[in-house]
Design an enzyme around this catalytic site. Structure first.
Site, mmCIF file in Angstrom:
data_model
loop_
_atom_site.group_PDB
_atom_site.id
_atom_site.type_symbol
_atom_site.label_atom_id
_atom_site.label_comp_id
_atom_site.label_asym_id
_atom_site.label_seq_id
_atom_site.Cartn_x
_atom_site.Cartn_y
_atom_site.Cartn_z
ATOM 1 N N HIS A 254 0.471 -1.073 -0.253
ATOM 2 C CA HIS A 254 0.149 -0.363 0.026
ATOM 3 C C HIS A 254 0.972 1.496 -0.180
ATOM 4 O O HIS A 254 1.702 1.662 0.086
ATOM 5 C CB HIS A 254 -1.060 -0.013 1.506
ATOM 6 C CG HIS A 254 -0.595 -0.321 2.367
ATOM 7 N ND1 HIS A 254 -0.050 -1.773 3.325
ATOM 8 C CD2 HIS A 254 0.378 0.854 3.681
ATOM 9 C CE1 HIS A 254 0.615 -1.159 4.733
ATOM 10 N NE2 HIS A 254 0.685 0.232 4.557
ATOM 11 N N ARG A 269 -4.339 3.130 14.043
ATOM 12 C CA ARG A 269 -3.970 1.539 12.812
ATOM 13 C C ARG A 269 -3.519 0.774 14.235
ATOM 14 O O ARG A 269 -2.593 1.662 14.771
ATOM 15 C CB ARG A 269 -2.875 1.525 12.416
ATOM 16 C CG ARG A 269 -2.236 0.522 11.825
ATOM 17 C CD ARG A 269 -1.351 0.797 10.452
ATOM 18 N NE ARG A 269 0.396 0.112 11.076
ATOM 19 C CZ ARG A 269 1.057 0.013 10.137
ATOM 20 N NH1 ARG A 269 1.664 0.730 9.880
ATOM 21 N NH2 ARG A 269 2.275 0.048 11.055
#
Ligand code: FE2
Length: 278
Positions: A254, A269
């Site tokens: 990503h 996260r």
């Protein structure tokens, strides 16, 4: 492809990525969770909209997939009782952190299974995140290239990131460290659940191919990095507050789309421990 009784799953791209609706992650029954788990392995990255959840609910959801990782360098919410959170804050003073393709924490022997990322503050526009399927990237190579890569091992380390002087992460709770963490992984790894093969080298942490001369290693990695960027292997997600993305770190990479650089953007996260790649 599976069929779903308790959730709705809508792919957003051909290679990977699906939006899941009809669930609230703070209150997910066993049957719905089982389907989310299946969809996760099948689609590699899942997206959930309008998930107003607390930090404890965020952790509890991730914990259903495995034990939680405490990042070796970034622990911004430690003093608030949440050492497991990584916060990605970018704004006028702070640039985006992840504008190169990568998978997370591959400098450790057991890199993460995946992460659950919640958007706390979204820019009005821009700051999207892209994911790429490393299955798709591997499968697009010729048999001969696949065979050549199958025996190779790569060295991953923190030399150009967390251990580099001037790599500023203090606003993300980072502690400067000169210590270089390092690990070796196969260039092609087999996913422990799907059994599929995917490329496992990335621009951020992979330093070289073991046993190759530096120029050979540089050329081969350079080719693979360009190959991985092929748009056909990717999907792109536009954030809104309380959007959640959950990616499989074993078969995807990503990066942020680093446009609208001065907009306020805050992501939180939680990362799930994985196993040793083989
Ligand atoms: Fe990342």
């Amino acid at each position: 492809m599976s069929s779903w009784k308790h959730i709705s799953v809508n792919p957003i791209a051909g290679a990977l990525g699906a939006e899941v609706s009809g669930v609230h992650l703070g209150d997910l029954g066993e049957n719905a969770f089982h389907e989310v788990r299946t969809a996760f392995v099948e689609h590699q990255v899942l997206f959930f909209r309008d998930q107003e959840i607390t930090r404890d609910q965020h952790k509890a959801f991730a914990r259903r997939f495995g034990t939680l990782q405490i990042h070796p360098f970034l622990q911004p919410l430690k003093d608030e009782g949440h050492p497991e959170f990584v916060v990605l804050q970018s704004d006028e003073q702070h640039p985006y952190l992840a504008e190169a393709w990568h998978s997370d924490v591959t400098f450790m022997d057991e890199p993460p299974l995946g992460s659950v990322l919640r958007c706390a503050v979204a820019p009005e526009f821009g700051g999207d995140t892209m994911w790429a399927s490393m299955y798709a990237a591997y499968e697009a190579l010729s048999d001969k290239m696949q065979r050549m890569l199958s025996d190779l091992v790569a060295i991953h380390n923190t030399a150009t990131t967390f251990s580099r002087t001037g790599y500023r992460t203090d606003h993300l709770g980072g502690t400067p460290s000169r210590e270089v963490l390092s690990a070796e992984h196969p260039v092609v790894r087999t996913h422990p659940e799907s059994g599929r093969k995917g490329l496992f080298v990335n621009t951020t942490f992979t330093a070289s191919i073991k046993g190759m001369k530096p120029r050979e290693s540089l050329a081969l990695l350079g080719f693979l990095y360009r190959h991985i960027e092929t748009p056909d292997f990717s999907c792109r997600f536009r954030w809104r507050p309380n959007s959640i993305a959950m990616w499989d770190n074993r078969c995807t990479q990503h990066r942020v789309v680093a446009d609208n650089r001065f907009a306020n953007r805050r992501m939180e996260r939680i990362t799930i421990n994985g196993d040793k790649p083989f």
